[in-house]
Design a protein around this motif. Sequence first.
Motif, PDB file in Angstrom:
ATOM      1  N   ALA A  78       1.302  -1.152   0.051  1.00  0.00           N
ATOM      2  CA  ALA A  78      -0.255  -0.265  -0.273  1.00  0.00           C
ATOM      3  C   ALA A  78       0.782   1.504  -0.009  1.00  0.00           C
ATOM      4  O   ALA A  78       0.554   2.498   0.720  1.00  0.00           O
ATOM      5  CB  ALA A  78      -0.729   0.071   1.238  1.00  0.00           C
ATOM      6  N   VAL A  79       1.943   1.072  -0.746  1.00  0.00           N
ATOM      7  CA  VAL A  79       2.552   2.481  -1.519  1.00  0.00           C
ATOM      8  C   VAL A  79       1.765   3.302  -2.150  1.00  0.00           C
ATOM      9  O   VAL A  79       2.077   2.358  -2.663  1.00  0.00           O
ATOM     10  CB  VAL A  79       3.843   2.446  -1.485  1.00  0.00           C
ATOM     11  N   GLY A  80       1.395   4.722  -1.748  1.00  0.00           N
ATOM     12  CA  GLY A  80       1.316   5.298  -3.055  1.00  0.00           C
ATOM     13  C   GLY A  80       1.970   5.985  -4.154  1.00  0.00           C
ATOM     14  O   GLY A  80       3.288   5.467  -3.853  1.00  0.00           O
ATOM     15  N   PRO A  81       2.122   6.096  -4.784  1.00  0.00           N
ATOM     16  CA  PRO A  81       2.176   6.427  -6.499  1.00  0.00           C
ATOM     17  C   PRO A  81       3.725   7.393  -6.410  1.00  0.00           C
ATOM     18  O   PRO A  81       4.206   7.647  -5.853  1.00  0.00           O
ATOM     19  CB  PRO A  81       1.713   7.247  -6.573  1.00  0.00           C
ATOM     20  N   GLU A  82       2.889   8.407  -4.956  1.00  0.00           N
ATOM     21  CA  GLU A  82       4.151   9.224  -4.895  1.00  0.00           C
ATOM     22  C   GLU A  82       5.600   9.553  -4.041  1.00  0.00           C
ATOM     23  O   GLU A  82       6.489   9.235  -4.220  1.00  0.00           O
ATOM     24  CB  GLU A  82       3.894  10.872  -3.769  1.00  0.00           C
ATOM     25  N   ALA A  83       5.448   7.948  -3.166  1.00  0.00           N
ATOM     26  CA  ALA A  83       6.059   7.463  -2.602  1.00  0.00           C
ATOM     27  C   ALA A  83       6.928   6.441  -3.311  1.00  0.00           C
ATOM     28  O   ALA A  83       8.023   6.205  -3.838  1.00  0.00           O
ATOM     29  CB  ALA A  83       5.529   6.790  -0.981  1.00  0.00           C
ATOM     30  N   ARG A  84       6.094   5.766  -4.508  1.00  0.00           N
ATOM     31  CA  ARG A  84       6.871   4.743  -4.984  1.00  0.00           C
ATOM     32  C   ARG A  84       7.603   5.543  -6.452  1.00  0.00           C
ATOM     33  O   ARG A  84       9.113   5.385  -6.078  1.00  0.00           O
ATOM     34  CB  ARG A  84       5.547   4.360  -6.035  1.00  0.00           C
ATOM     35  N   SER A  85       7.783   6.734  -6.409  1.00  0.00           N
ATOM     36  CA  SER A  85       7.961   7.781  -7.525  1.00  0.00           C
ATOM     37  C   SER A  85       9.274   8.655  -6.824  1.00  0.00           C
ATOM     38  O   SER A  85      10.555   7.952  -7.293  1.00  0.00           O
ATOM     39  CB  SER A  85       7.456   8.477  -7.417  1.00  0.00           C
ATOM     40  N   ALA A  86       9.642   8.264  -5.292  1.00  0.00           N
ATOM     41  CA  ALA A  86      10.250   9.004  -4.161  1.00  0.00           C
ATOM     42  C   ALA A  86      11.523   7.649  -3.773  1.00  0.00           C
ATOM     43  O   ALA A  86      12.841   7.626  -4.850  1.00  0.00           O
ATOM     44  CB  ALA A  86      10.258   9.369  -3.132  1.00  0.00           C
ATOM     45  N   TRP A  87      10.845   6.685  -4.209  1.00  0.00           N
ATOM     46  CA  TRP A  87      11.618   5.317  -4.381  1.00  0.00           C
ATOM     47  C   TRP A  87      12.928   5.082  -5.686  1.00  0.00           C
ATOM     48  O   TRP A  87      14.049   5.130  -5.737  1.00  0.00           O
ATOM     49  CB  TRP A  87      10.796   4.004  -4.059  1.00  0.00           C
ATOM     50  N   TYR A  88      11.727   5.145  -6.520  1.00  0.00           N
ATOM     51  CA  TYR A  88      12.557   5.139  -7.780  1.00  0.00           C
ATOM     52  C   TYR A  88      13.479   6.186  -7.401  1.00  0.00           C
ATOM     53  O   TYR A  88      14.330   5.619  -8.128  1.00  0.00           O
ATOM     54  CB  TYR A  88      11.321   5.246  -8.942  1.00  0.00           C
ATOM     55  N   ALA A  89      13.124   6.966  -7.298  1.00  0.00           N
ATOM     56  CA  ALA A  89      14.328   8.256  -8.283  1.00  0.00           C
ATOM     57  C   ALA A  89      14.992   8.294  -6.974  1.00  0.00           C
ATOM     58  O   ALA A  89      16.807   8.551  -6.922  1.00  0.00           O
ATOM     59  CB  ALA A  89      13.522   9.415  -7.301  1.00  0.00           C
ATOM     60  N   HIS A  90      14.989   8.073  -5.814  1.00  0.00           N
ATOM     61  CA  HIS A  90      15.852   7.192  -4.459  1.00  0.00           C
ATOM     62  C   HIS A  90      17.213   6.609  -5.198  1.00  0.00           C
ATOM     63  O   HIS A  90      19.008   6.362  -5.452  1.00  0.00           O
ATOM     64  CB  HIS A  90      15.967   6.752  -3.425  1.00  0.00           C
ATOM     65  N   TRP A  91      16.545   5.314  -5.694  1.00  0.00           N
ATOM     66  CA  TRP A  91      17.540   4.096  -6.077  1.00  0.00           C
ATOM     67  C   TRP A  91      18.715   4.341  -7.236  1.00  0.00           C
ATOM     68  O   TRP A  91      19.152   3.982  -7.903  1.00  0.00           O
ATOM     69  CB  TRP A  91      16.496   2.379  -6.404  1.00  0.00           C
ATOM     70  N   ILE A  92      18.270   5.297  -8.187  1.00  0.00           N
ATOM     71  CA  ILE A  92      18.515   5.870 -10.097  1.00  0.00           C
ATOM     72  C   ILE A  92      20.043   6.554  -9.174  1.00  0.00           C
ATOM     73  O   ILE A  92      20.995   6.661  -9.597  1.00  0.00           O
ATOM     74  CB  ILE A  92      17.661   6.859 -10.582  1.00  0.00           C
ATOM     75  N   ALA A  93      19.183   8.130  -8.355  1.00  0.00           N
ATOM     76  CA  ALA A  93      20.407   8.933  -8.195  1.00  0.00           C
ATOM     77  C   ALA A  93      21.485   8.107  -7.482  1.00  0.00           C
ATOM     78  O   ALA A  93      22.642   8.517  -7.370  1.00  0.00           O
ATOM     79  CB  ALA A  93      19.683   9.186  -7.094  1.00  0.00           C
ATOM     80  N   GLU A  94      21.377   6.937  -6.310  1.00  0.00           N
ATOM     81  CA  GLU A  94      22.005   6.497  -5.999  1.00  0.00           C
ATOM     82  C   GLU A  94      22.989   4.870  -6.884  1.00  0.00           C
ATOM     83  O   GLU A  94      24.648   5.477  -6.861  1.00  0.00           O
ATOM     84  CB  GLU A  94      21.748   5.215  -4.842  1.00  0.00           C
ATOM     85  N   GLY A  95      22.834   4.833  -7.653  1.00  0.00           N
ATOM     86  CA  GLY A  95      22.859   3.570  -8.651  1.00  0.00           C
ATOM     87  C   GLY A  95      23.514   4.331  -9.881  1.00  0.00           C
ATOM     88  O   GLY A  95      25.187   4.221  -9.601  1.00  0.00           O
ATOM     89  N   LEU A  96      23.809   5.393 -10.251  1.00  0.00           N
ATOM     90  CA  LEU A  96      23.680   6.596 -11.239  1.00  0.00           C
ATOM     91  C   LEU A  96      25.167   6.814 -10.469  1.00  0.00           C
ATOM     92  O   LEU A  96      26.272   7.840 -11.074  1.00  0.00           O
ATOM     93  CB  LEU A  96      22.766   7.356 -12.071  1.00  0.00           C
ATOM     94  N   GLY A  97      24.684   8.125  -9.934  1.00  0.00           N
ATOM     95  CA  GLY A  97      25.809   8.329  -8.209  1.00  0.00           C
ATOM     96  C   GLY A  97      27.118   7.522  -8.758  1.00  0.00           C
ATOM     97  O   GLY A  97      28.096   8.512  -9.029  1.00  0.00           O
ATOM     98  N   ALA A  98      27.093   6.359  -8.512  1.00  0.00           N
ATOM     99  CA  ALA A  98      28.391   5.417  -7.947  1.00  0.00           C
ATOM    100  C   ALA A  98      28.690   5.096  -9.341  1.00  0.00           C
ATOM    101  O   ALA A  98      30.090   5.301  -9.907  1.00  0.00           O
ATOM    102  CB  ALA A  98      27.561   4.259  -7.610  1.00  0.00           C
ATOM    103  N   ALA A  99      27.778   5.233 -10.468  1.00  0.00           N
ATOM    104  CA  ALA A  99      28.414   5.291 -12.198  1.00  0.00           C
ATOM    105  C   ALA A  99      29.371   6.064 -12.352  1.00  0.00           C
ATOM    106  O   ALA A  99      30.434   5.742 -13.012  1.00  0.00           O
ATOM    107  CB  ALA A  99      27.360   4.308 -12.769  1.00  0.00           C
ATOM    108  N   GLU A 100      28.954   7.105 -12.033  1.00  0.00           N
ATOM    109  CA  GLU A 100      29.055   8.901 -12.650  1.00  0.00           C
ATOM    110  C   GLU A 100      30.927   8.174 -11.652  1.00  0.00           C
ATOM    111  O   GLU A 100      32.171   8.739 -12.262  1.00  0.00           O
ATOM    112  CB  GLU A 100      28.948   9.540 -12.224  1.00  0.00           C
ATOM    113  N   VAL A 101      31.153   8.371 -10.847  1.00  0.00           N
ATOM    114  CA  VAL A 101      32.181   8.073  -9.777  1.00  0.00           C
ATOM    115  C   VAL A 101      32.980   7.636 -10.814  1.00  0.00           C
ATOM    116  O   VAL A 101      34.504   7.552 -11.630  1.00  0.00           O
ATOM    117  CB  VAL A 101      32.043   7.592  -8.650  1.00  0.00           C
TER     118      VAL A 101
END
Length: 213
Positions: free
Chosen positions: A121-144
Amino acid sequence: MILYSFFNSSTSYRVRIALALKGLAHELRTVDIRAGEQYAGPHRTLSPVGGVPVLVTDEGEVITQSLAILDYLDRIAPQVPLYPADPVQRAHVLELALLISCDIHPLNNLRALKYLADPLAVGPEARSAWYAHWIAEGLGAAEVLLQRRGSSTYCFGDSPGAADCCLVPQVANALRMGCDLTPYPRVQQIHATCLSHPAFQAAAPERQPDHRP
Ligand SMILES: N[C@@H](CCC(=O)N[C@@H](CS)C(=O)NCC(=O)O)C(=O)O
């Protein structure tokens, strides 16, 4: 060969790029993962986990997992290599491919997002935040990692390889979901370079016969 694929599946996109880079003929069959075709019927027999891509070889062998498929394609068509021969450089290519495949993609995969919605029961806004969080973590590491390895045309060196096959579809997903990519200039630069390569163009979601809005 038969590739079971869906146009905007990033893992299918990885394999489509590799097939195009190597110029390997294949038949494309759609599994509509929006409609849930991956979970049932004949596809579930091919893919126990219920996903795409699946490759069926000319000999009828079934291979799931995009990185296993990339490895197979690299062995049967080594003329256009996806990995460097040097052990350390090969490890660096795998390092980036696995960062994307293990540390980003599963967390934002369709089935994970569906489970967040129901039963958690995680709502759409929190799901978008989840998505963006793992993109930022992962692409941040990829950039390094990419900045650490220099300023080559592609992820590693002057020809595209397995790391590029993984990076470009992941960036496509991030853009589709409206994620901000300005903190990742090297990622953006490699992405833009790859998009001008004919193999990446042929493999793009919008060029697939099953593409739809
Ligand atoms: N680790 C697998 C992941 C395969 C996978 O889950 N693919 C996604 C599409 S990108 C899928 O089929 N998702 C369906 C779902 O989650 O229901 C691989 O790299 O091939």
